[in-house]
Scaffold this active site. Sequence first.
Site, PDB file in Angstrom:
ATOM      1  N   VAL A  25     -25.423   0.799 -57.039  1.00 48.50           N
ATOM      2  CA  VAL A  25     -24.727   1.046 -58.305  1.00 48.50           C
ATOM      3  C   VAL A  25     -23.646  -0.008 -58.551  1.00 48.50           C
ATOM      4  CG1 VAL A  25     -23.233   2.670 -59.542  1.00 48.50           C
ATOM      5  CG2 VAL A  25     -25.215   3.519 -58.265  1.00 48.50           C
ATOM      6  N   GLU A  26     -22.923  -0.377 -57.487  1.00 48.13           N
ATOM      7  CA  GLU A  26     -21.794  -1.292 -57.646  1.00 48.13           C
ATOM      8  C   GLU A  26     -22.233  -2.701 -58.054  1.00 48.13           C
ATOM      9  OE1 GLU A  26     -18.636  -0.836 -57.608  1.00 48.13           O
ATOM     10  OE2 GLU A  26     -18.256   1.062 -56.595  1.00 48.13           O
ATOM     11  N   SER A  27     -23.227  -3.241 -57.360  1.00 44.53           N
ATOM     12  CA  SER A  27     -23.554  -4.653 -57.573  1.00 44.53           C
ATOM     13  C   SER A  27     -25.045  -4.958 -57.662  1.00 44.53           C
ATOM     14  CB  SER A  27     -22.975  -5.485 -56.421  1.00 44.53           C
ATOM     15  OG  SER A  27     -23.635  -5.148 -55.200  1.00 44.53           O
TER      16      SER A  27
END
Length: 200
Positions: A103-105
């Site tokens: 989700v983050e990167s």
Amino acid sequence: MKIKIPPFFILSCWAAAIAPGIAHAQIYSGTSAAGTVVLSNFSSPEARVLLIAPSRDDHEVPAATAAAAKSTSAIPGAFKEMIEDAARKHDLDPNLLHAMIKVESGYNPKALSAKGARGLMQLMPDTARRFGVSDAYNPKENIRAGAEYVQWLLKLFQGDVELALAGYNAGEQAVIRAGYRIPNYGETQKYVPKVMAHYK
């Protein structure tokens, strides 16, 4: 349609019939009065089934399997080892770290957000300094610090994964100010269920 073929062609015809890309059909064989082998896609009383082609191409991969393989192969092996190592050292489920990084990167070690978060686990500059990171774009350092922060948050919120994720996204003080609930920030409200969906 009937085709007369000498007997020594039977094996090559068989191989061709089962090769990928051939139309699916039943093939019948028989022998003419002259002793010639006859292959046909129509049945007759004296013919017998020579081949029943498979219902789908042997090389066809179900969509779900293909998607899973693509998803797995998209993660560089080095990242997998780093994540598992960091999870083991900080007593975390590696699947949680995978979900967060997804989700983050999206597994991009050079990711940079508009707010200045960097690397695989999108460390903010203050968080990177807090956990001794000299290069937030270094995957090993980034994962190690992210895992350490997640472990710290889980201890703070007594093992509540959702609150730990909210703290990771909005900062632990925001969760505390919200009465130990997910803060009413649009980004955080979306972030927590998105990570949990990948985690579960």
